[in-house]
Design a protein around this motif. Structure first.
Motif, PDB file in Angstrom:
ATOM      1  N   MET A   1       0.782  -1.268  -0.057  1.00  0.00           N
ATOM      2  CA  MET A   1       0.061   0.027   0.039  1.00  0.00           C
ATOM      3  C   MET A   1       0.956   1.386  -0.007  1.00  0.00           C
ATOM      4  SD  MET A   1      -2.714   1.119   2.871  1.00  0.00           S
ATOM      5  CE  MET A   1      -2.378   2.417   3.637  1.00  0.00           C
ATOM      6  N   SER A   2       0.474   2.120  -0.928  1.00  0.00           N
ATOM      7  CA  SER A   2       1.379   3.423  -0.746  1.00  0.00           C
ATOM      8  C   SER A   2       0.539   4.390   0.098  1.00  0.00           C
ATOM      9  CB  SER A   2       1.512   4.048  -2.375  1.00  0.00           C
ATOM     10  OG  SER A   2       0.011   4.352  -2.757  1.00  0.00           O
ATOM     11  N   THR A   3       1.261   5.271   0.339  1.00  0.00           N
ATOM     12  CA  THR A   3       0.757   6.465   1.548  1.00  0.00           C
ATOM     13  C   THR A   3       0.246   7.704   0.513  1.00  0.00           C
ATOM     14  OG1 THR A   3       2.389   5.929   3.040  1.00  0.00           O
ATOM     15  CG2 THR A   3       1.298   7.936   3.254  1.00  0.00           C
ATOM     16  N   THR A   4      -0.929   7.906   0.416  1.00  0.00           N
ATOM     17  CA  THR A   4      -1.339   8.694  -0.519  1.00  0.00           C
ATOM     18  C   THR A   4      -1.866  10.085   0.486  1.00  0.00           C
ATOM     19  OG1 THR A   4      -3.799   8.071  -0.131  1.00  0.00           O
ATOM     20  CG2 THR A   4      -2.808   7.156  -2.094  1.00  0.00           C
ATOM     21  N   ILE A   5      -2.074  11.089  -0.396  1.00  0.00           N
ATOM     22  CA  ILE A   5      -2.581  12.354   0.593  1.00  0.00           C
ATOM     23  C   ILE A   5      -3.912  12.267   0.959  1.00  0.00           C
ATOM     24  CG2 ILE A   5      -3.197  14.814   0.046  1.00  0.00           C
ATOM     25  CD1 ILE A   5      -0.190  14.396  -0.138  1.00  0.00           C
ATOM     26  N   LYS A   6      -4.683  11.588   0.635  1.00  0.00           N
ATOM     27  CA  LYS A   6      -5.986  11.204   1.110  1.00  0.00           C
ATOM     28  C   LYS A   6      -5.828  10.295   2.450  1.00  0.00           C
ATOM     29  CE  LYS A   6     -10.411   9.038   0.283  1.00  0.00           C
ATOM     30  NZ  LYS A   6     -11.518   8.938  -0.586  1.00  0.00           N
ATOM     31  N   TYR A   7      -5.016   9.250   2.520  1.00  0.00           N
ATOM     32  CA  TYR A   7      -4.612   8.296   3.719  1.00  0.00           C
ATOM     33  C   TYR A   7      -4.060   9.393   4.611  1.00  0.00           C
ATOM     34  CZ  TYR A   7      -2.502   5.495   6.982  1.00  0.00           C
ATOM     35  OH  TYR A   7      -2.169   4.930   8.078  1.00  0.00           O
ATOM     36  N   LEU A   8      -3.182   9.983   4.518  1.00  0.00           N
ATOM     37  CA  LEU A   8      -2.440  11.041   5.510  1.00  0.00           C
ATOM     38  C   LEU A   8      -3.889  11.874   5.993  1.00  0.00           C
ATOM     39  CD1 LEU A   8       0.882  12.094   3.818  1.00  0.00           C
ATOM     40  CD2 LEU A   8       0.407  10.533   5.630  1.00  0.00           C
TER      41      LEU A   8
ATOM     42  N   GLU B   1      -6.787  11.423   6.201  1.00  0.00           N
ATOM     43  CA  GLU B   1      -7.780  10.495   7.261  1.00  0.00           C
ATOM     44  C   GLU B   1      -6.899  10.226   8.568  1.00  0.00           C
ATOM     45  OE1 GLU B   1      -8.939   7.241   4.796  1.00  0.00           O
ATOM     46  OE2 GLU B   1     -10.469   8.886   3.399  1.00  0.00           O
ATOM     47  N   TYR B   2      -5.725   9.890   8.477  1.00  0.00           N
ATOM     48  CA  TYR B   2      -4.901   9.347   9.369  1.00  0.00           C
ATOM     49  C   TYR B   2      -4.873  10.343  10.543  1.00  0.00           C
ATOM     50  CZ  TYR B   2      -0.708   8.398  12.251  1.00  0.00           C
ATOM     51  OH  TYR B   2       0.180   8.109  13.082  1.00  0.00           O
ATOM     52  N   ILE B   3      -4.473  11.665  10.106  1.00  0.00           N
ATOM     53  CA  ILE B   3      -4.135  12.759  10.963  1.00  0.00           C
ATOM     54  C   ILE B   3      -5.620  13.082  11.589  1.00  0.00           C
ATOM     55  CG2 ILE B   3      -3.879  15.354  10.981  1.00  0.00           C
ATOM     56  CD1 ILE B   3      -1.428  14.507   8.976  1.00  0.00           C
ATOM     57  N   LYS B   4      -6.782  13.180  10.861  1.00  0.00           N
ATOM     58  CA  LYS B   4      -7.983  13.479  11.365  1.00  0.00           C
ATOM     59  C   LYS B   4      -8.478  12.478  12.248  1.00  0.00           C
ATOM     60  CE  LYS B   4     -11.351  15.351   8.970  1.00  0.00           C
ATOM     61  NZ  LYS B   4     -12.361  15.728   7.657  1.00  0.00           N
ATOM     62  N   SER B   5      -8.059  11.369  12.223  1.00  0.00           N
ATOM     63  CA  SER B   5      -8.494  10.296  13.093  1.00  0.00           C
ATOM     64  C   SER B   5      -7.886  10.134  14.583  1.00  0.00           C
ATOM     65  CB  SER B   5      -8.392   8.694  12.746  1.00  0.00           C
ATOM     66  OG  SER B   5      -6.927   8.318  12.555  1.00  0.00           O
TER      67      SER B   5
ATOM     68  N   VAL C   1       6.278  19.660   9.307  1.00  0.00           N
ATOM     69  CA  VAL C   1       5.562  20.802   8.533  1.00  0.00           C
ATOM     70  C   VAL C   1       4.396  20.256   7.972  1.00  0.00           C
ATOM     71  CG1 VAL C   1       5.864  22.291   6.601  1.00  0.00           C
ATOM     72  CG2 VAL C   1       7.558  22.190   8.485  1.00  0.00           C
ATOM     73  N   ILE C   2       4.695  18.936   7.008  1.00  0.00           N
ATOM     74  CA  ILE C   2       3.672  18.435   6.417  1.00  0.00           C
ATOM     75  C   ILE C   2       2.526  17.999   7.515  1.00  0.00           C
ATOM     76  CG2 ILE C   2       2.765  16.534   4.906  1.00  0.00           C
ATOM     77  CD1 ILE C   2       5.874  16.342   3.893  1.00  0.00           C
ATOM     78  N   TYR C   3       2.637  17.408   8.522  1.00  0.00           N
ATOM     79  CA  TYR C   3       1.576  16.822   9.423  1.00  0.00           C
ATOM     80  C   TYR C   3       0.672  18.114   9.810  1.00  0.00           C
ATOM     81  CZ  TYR C   3      -0.664  15.093  13.643  1.00  0.00           C
ATOM     82  OH  TYR C   3      -1.545  14.722  14.702  1.00  0.00           O
ATOM     83  N   TYR C   4       1.399  19.405  10.273  1.00  0.00           N
ATOM     84  CA  TYR C   4       0.649  20.624  10.753  1.00  0.00           C
ATOM     85  C   TYR C   4      -0.124  21.211   9.588  1.00  0.00           C
ATOM     86  CZ  TYR C   4       1.727  19.479  15.305  1.00  0.00           C
ATOM     87  OH  TYR C   4       1.784  19.007  16.462  1.00  0.00           O
ATOM     88  N   ALA C   5       0.315  21.111   8.112  1.00  0.00           N
ATOM     89  CA  ALA C   5      -0.107  21.779   7.265  1.00  0.00           C
ATOM     90  C   ALA C   5      -1.517  20.881   6.726  1.00  0.00           C
ATOM     91  CB  ALA C   5       0.660  21.728   5.718  1.00  0.00           C
ATOM     92  N   ILE C   6      -1.428  19.507   7.132  1.00  0.00           N
ATOM     93  CA  ILE C   6      -2.422  18.626   6.702  1.00  0.00           C
ATOM     94  C   ILE C   6      -3.568  18.908   7.772  1.00  0.00           C
ATOM     95  CG2 ILE C   6      -3.246  16.438   6.698  1.00  0.00           C
ATOM     96  CD1 ILE C   6      -0.575  15.707   5.102  1.00  0.00           C
ATOM     97  N   ALA C   7      -3.206  19.109   9.037  1.00  0.00           N
ATOM     98  CA  ALA C   7      -4.169  19.318  10.084  1.00  0.00           C
ATOM     99  C   ALA C   7      -5.088  20.456   9.863  1.00  0.00           C
ATOM    100  CB  ALA C   7      -3.357  19.118  11.475  1.00  0.00           C
ATOM    101  N   ILE C   8      -4.409  21.672   9.383  1.00  0.00           N
ATOM    102  CA  ILE C   8      -5.099  22.809   9.150  1.00  0.00           C
ATOM    103  C   ILE C   8      -5.929  22.642   8.036  1.00  0.00           C
ATOM    104  CG2 ILE C   8      -4.669  25.245   8.204  1.00  0.00           C
ATOM    105  CD1 ILE C   8      -2.048  25.238   9.869  1.00  0.00           C
ATOM    106  N   ALA C   9      -5.512  21.892   6.924  1.00  0.00           N
ATOM    107  CA  ALA C   9      -6.551  21.708   5.736  1.00  0.00           C
ATOM    108  C   ALA C   9      -7.672  20.823   6.320  1.00  0.00           C
ATOM    109  CB  ALA C   9      -5.411  20.714   4.634  1.00  0.00           C
ATOM    110  N   ASN C  10      -7.345  19.857   7.280  1.00  0.00           N
ATOM    111  CA  ASN C  10      -8.563  19.225   7.806  1.00  0.00           C
ATOM    112  C   ASN C  10      -9.588  20.020   8.414  1.00  0.00           C
ATOM    113  OD1 ASN C  10      -7.877  16.874   6.721  1.00  0.00           O
ATOM    114  ND2 ASN C  10      -6.799  16.127   8.690  1.00  0.00           N
ATOM    115  N   CYS C  11      -9.035  21.144   9.231  1.00  0.00           N
ATOM    116  CA  CYS C  11      -9.949  22.167  10.017  1.00  0.00           C
ATOM    117  C   CYS C  11     -10.811  22.752   9.069  1.00  0.00           C
ATOM    118  CB  CYS C  11      -9.150  23.131  10.916  1.00  0.00           C
ATOM    119  SG  CYS C  11      -8.259  22.456  12.020  1.00  0.00           S
ATOM    120  N   TYR C  12     -10.492  22.989   7.796  1.00  0.00           N
ATOM    121  CA  TYR C  12     -11.314  23.572   6.896  1.00  0.00           C
ATOM    122  C   TYR C  12     -12.033  22.639   5.760  1.00  0.00           C
ATOM    123  CZ  TYR C  12      -9.075  28.163   8.360  1.00  0.00           C
ATOM    124  OH  TYR C  12      -8.939  29.244   9.121  1.00  0.00           O
TER     125      TYR C  12
END
Length: 103
Positions: free
Chosen positions: A1-8, A10-14, A63-74
């Motif tokens: 399984m590859s790590t996709t943006i979608k997976y990341l 969902e993972y961070i949101k969970s 950096v990627i983690y927190y950028a994604i966390a912010i994207a999830n907030c919106y």
């Protein structure tokens, strides 16, 4: 399984989804950007079979983690946003490189 943006996303949101903390996520993003800057300045490159701690590798993930966390907030769909933005960039910068997706 590859790590996709979608997976990341969902993972961070969970594990870390607190839209009320958007400002804190942004502060963490800027903090991690500073740590990345220091790691780059000091050329802290991860060596084979060594710990990721304190390296450019670690700080880029932070950096990627927190950028994604912010994207999830919106509720931003980053995969869609990347595609849309790359279309704009291709026109703006007259790039010969085409953004293609895996099928």
């Amino acid at each position: 399984m590859s790590t996709t943006i979608k997976y990341l996303q969902e993972y961070i949101k969970s594990k870390d989804n607190h839209p009320e903390l958007i400002k804190d996520y942004f502060l963490k993003l800027t903090e991690e950007t500073g740590e990345l800057s220091e790691a780059i300045r000091k050329n802290k490159i991860r060596k084979e079979n060594s710990s990721v701690k304190g390296t450019v590798d670690e700080e880029i993930w932070d950096v990627i983690y927190y950028a994604i966390a912010i994207a999830n907030c919106y509720d931003i769909d980053l995969e869609k946003t990347i595609k849309d933005k790359e279309k704009i960039n291709a026109e703006k910068y007259n790039s010969n490189v085409v953004f293609q997706e895996d099928k």
